[in-house]
Design a protein around this motif. Structure first.
Motif, PDB file in Angstrom:
ATOM      1  N   UNK A  12       7.151 -21.135  16.740  1.00  0.00           N
ATOM      2  CA  UNK A  12       8.233 -21.703  15.939  1.00  0.00           C
ATOM      3  C   UNK A  12       8.463 -20.871  14.674  1.00  0.00           C
ATOM      4  N   UNK A  13       7.400 -20.452  14.035  1.00  0.00           N
ATOM      5  CA  UNK A  13       7.517 -19.633  12.821  1.00  0.00           C
ATOM      6  C   UNK A  13       8.147 -18.279  13.137  1.00  0.00           C
ATOM      7  N   UNK A  14       7.788 -17.685  14.260  1.00  0.00           N
ATOM      8  CA  UNK A  14       8.360 -16.403  14.678  1.00  0.00           C
ATOM      9  C   UNK A  14       9.864 -16.548  14.874  1.00  0.00           C
ATOM     10  N   UNK A  15      10.281 -17.594  15.574  1.00  0.00           N
ATOM     11  CA  UNK A  15      11.702 -17.810  15.839  1.00  0.00           C
ATOM     12  C   UNK A  15      12.473 -18.019  14.538  1.00  0.00           C
ATOM     13  N   UNK A  16      11.950 -18.851  13.664  1.00  0.00           N
ATOM     14  CA  UNK A  16      12.665 -19.106  12.417  1.00  0.00           C
ATOM     15  C   UNK A  16      12.744 -17.849  11.540  1.00  0.00           C
ATOM     16  N   UNK A  17      11.685 -17.062  11.520  1.00  0.00           N
ATOM     17  CA  UNK A  17      11.718 -15.807  10.755  1.00  0.00           C
ATOM     18  C   UNK A  17      12.735 -14.838  11.359  1.00  0.00           C
ATOM     19  N   UNK A  18      12.753 -14.737  12.683  1.00  0.00           N
ATOM     20  CA  UNK A  18      13.720 -13.890  13.379  1.00  0.00           C
ATOM     21  C   UNK A  18      15.154 -14.324  13.049  1.00  0.00           C
ATOM     22  N   UNK A  19      15.412 -15.627  13.138  1.00  0.00           N
ATOM     23  CA  UNK A  19      16.758 -16.121  12.856  1.00  0.00           C
ATOM     24  C   UNK A  19      17.153 -15.881  11.401  1.00  0.00           C
ATOM     25  N   UNK A  20      16.220 -16.075  10.484  1.00  0.00           N
ATOM     26  CA  UNK A  20      16.500 -15.805   9.069  1.00  0.00           C
ATOM     27  C   UNK A  20      16.893 -14.338   8.873  1.00  0.00           C
ATOM     28  N   UNK A  21      16.158 -13.416   9.479  1.00  0.00           N
ATOM     29  CA  UNK A  21      16.477 -11.989   9.354  1.00  0.00           C
ATOM     30  C   UNK A  21      17.829 -11.692  10.012  1.00  0.00           C
ATOM     31  N   UNK A  22      18.089 -12.344  11.145  1.00  0.00           N
ATOM     32  CA  UNK A  22      19.343 -12.105  11.860  1.00  0.00           C
ATOM     33  C   UNK A  22      20.543 -12.541  11.042  1.00  0.00           C
ATOM     34  N   UNK A  23      20.373 -13.585  10.237  1.00  0.00           N
ATOM     35  CA  UNK A  23      21.493 -14.117   9.463  1.00  0.00           C
ATOM     36  C   UNK A  23      21.805 -13.311   8.215  1.00  0.00           C
ATOM     37  N   UNK A  24      20.917 -12.425   7.784  1.00  0.00           N
ATOM     38  CA  UNK A  24      21.153 -11.701   6.528  1.00  0.00           C
ATOM     39  C   UNK A  24      22.481 -10.917   6.588  1.00  0.00           C
ATOM     40  N   UNK A  25      22.857 -10.142   7.562  1.00  0.00           N
ATOM     41  CA  UNK A  25      22.101  -9.720   8.732  1.00  0.00           C
ATOM     42  C   UNK A  25      21.197  -8.514   8.444  1.00  0.00           C
ATOM     43  N   UNK A  26      20.030  -8.567   9.052  1.00  0.00           N
ATOM     44  CA  UNK A  26      19.044  -7.491   8.963  1.00  0.00           C
ATOM     45  C   UNK A  26      18.486  -7.257  10.364  1.00  0.00           C
ATOM     46  N   UNK A  27      19.240  -6.560  11.225  1.00  0.00           N
ATOM     47  CA  UNK A  27      18.772  -6.373  12.597  1.00  0.00           C
ATOM     48  C   UNK A  27      17.465  -5.595  12.696  1.00  0.00           C
ATOM     49  N   UNK A  28      17.222  -4.685  11.764  1.00  0.00           N
ATOM     50  CA  UNK A  28      15.951  -3.942  11.789  1.00  0.00           C
ATOM     51  C   UNK A  28      14.794  -4.878  11.484  1.00  0.00           C
ATOM     52  N   UNK A  29      14.952  -5.756  10.508  1.00  0.00           N
ATOM     53  CA  UNK A  29      13.911  -6.736  10.202  1.00  0.00           C
ATOM     54  C   UNK A  29      13.710  -7.702  11.349  1.00  0.00           C
ATOM     55  N   UNK A  30      14.811  -8.142  11.980  1.00  0.00           N
ATOM     56  CA  UNK A  30      14.718  -9.053  13.125  1.00  0.00           C
ATOM     57  C   UNK A  30      13.986  -8.388  14.293  1.00  0.00           C
ATOM     58  N   UNK A  31      14.160  -7.084  14.435  1.00  0.00           N
ATOM     59  CA  UNK A  31      13.538  -6.363  15.553  1.00  0.00           C
ATOM     60  C   UNK A  31      12.017  -6.395  15.505  1.00  0.00           C
ATOM     61  N   UNK A  32      11.437  -6.641  14.344  1.00  0.00           N
ATOM     62  CA  UNK A  32       9.977  -6.725  14.238  1.00  0.00           C
ATOM     63  C   UNK A  32       9.400  -7.908  15.018  1.00  0.00           C
ATOM     64  N   UNK A  33      10.242  -8.881  15.350  1.00  0.00           N
ATOM     65  CA  UNK A  33       9.779 -10.092  16.022  1.00  0.00           C
ATOM     66  C   UNK A  33       9.995 -10.051  17.533  1.00  0.00           C
ATOM     67  N   UNK A  34      10.563  -8.963  18.038  1.00  0.00           N
ATOM     68  CA  UNK A  34      10.897  -8.913  19.464  1.00  0.00           C
ATOM     69  C   UNK A  34      10.034  -7.900  20.215  1.00  0.00           C
ATOM     70  N   UNK A  35       9.852  -8.192  21.492  1.00  0.00           N
ATOM     71  CA  UNK A  35       9.077  -7.323  22.379  1.00  0.00           C
ATOM     72  C   UNK A  35       9.968  -6.222  22.947  1.00  0.00           C
TER      73      UNK A  35
END
Length: 141
Positions: A12-35
């Motif tokens: 849950x924390x991973x998803x919320x952090x990913x979504x927060x980064x995605x909304x900035x938008x900060x796709x590079x930051x969001x990419x840290x949470x994906x495989x």
């Protein structure tokens, strides 16, 4: 249990952090949470493979968009060890024509494996709202 020992809380924390980064938008930051090998499926069946793809798609549709979280729920699959996470809420922002919106329902469905997002499905009312704005809706919203 906490985020360090509970895979459901961690997911849950991973998803919320990913979504927060995605909304900035900060796709590079969001990419840290994906495989590696991430699959992202947007409404309409559009397939993407990286957060930057989503950012580019959203830039074509919205002047800007954010998400108000209502709930983040998760369940552990005991057979695979994957955690399925469901984040529901509302999109709010501004369309390309300058009009605003705030009650665009959405749900994002994630699969977390080994601490990384391996797949996402994105569902929201944007297409229906755009059809209505264009006078093409089959029924009133």
């Amino acid at each position: 249990m906490d985020i360090r020992t509970d895979p459901v809380a961690a997911a849950k924390a991973i998803v919320e952090a990913y979504l927060e980064r995605s909304m900035v938008p900060d796709p590079e930051g969001a990419a840290h949470y994906v495989a590696d090998g991430l699959t992202l499926t947007f409404t309409g069946g559009r397939q993407f493979s990286a957060p930057a793809d989503c950012t580019a798609f959203n830039a074509k549709r919205y002047a800007w968009v954010k998400k108000k979280f209502l709930r983040t729920d998760a369940a552990l699959d005991p057979e695979s060890g994957d955690v399925h996470v469901y984040n529901t809420g509302y999109l709010f922002g501004e369309w390309k024509d300058g009009s605003t919106f705030e009650t665009n329902r959405c749900i994002d469905i994630f699969v977390i494996r080994d601490g990384k997002i391996v797949s996402t499905q994105v569902w929201n009312d944007s297409a229906e709202i755009l059809l209505d704005k264009a006078g093409l809706a089959e029924a009133p919203l």
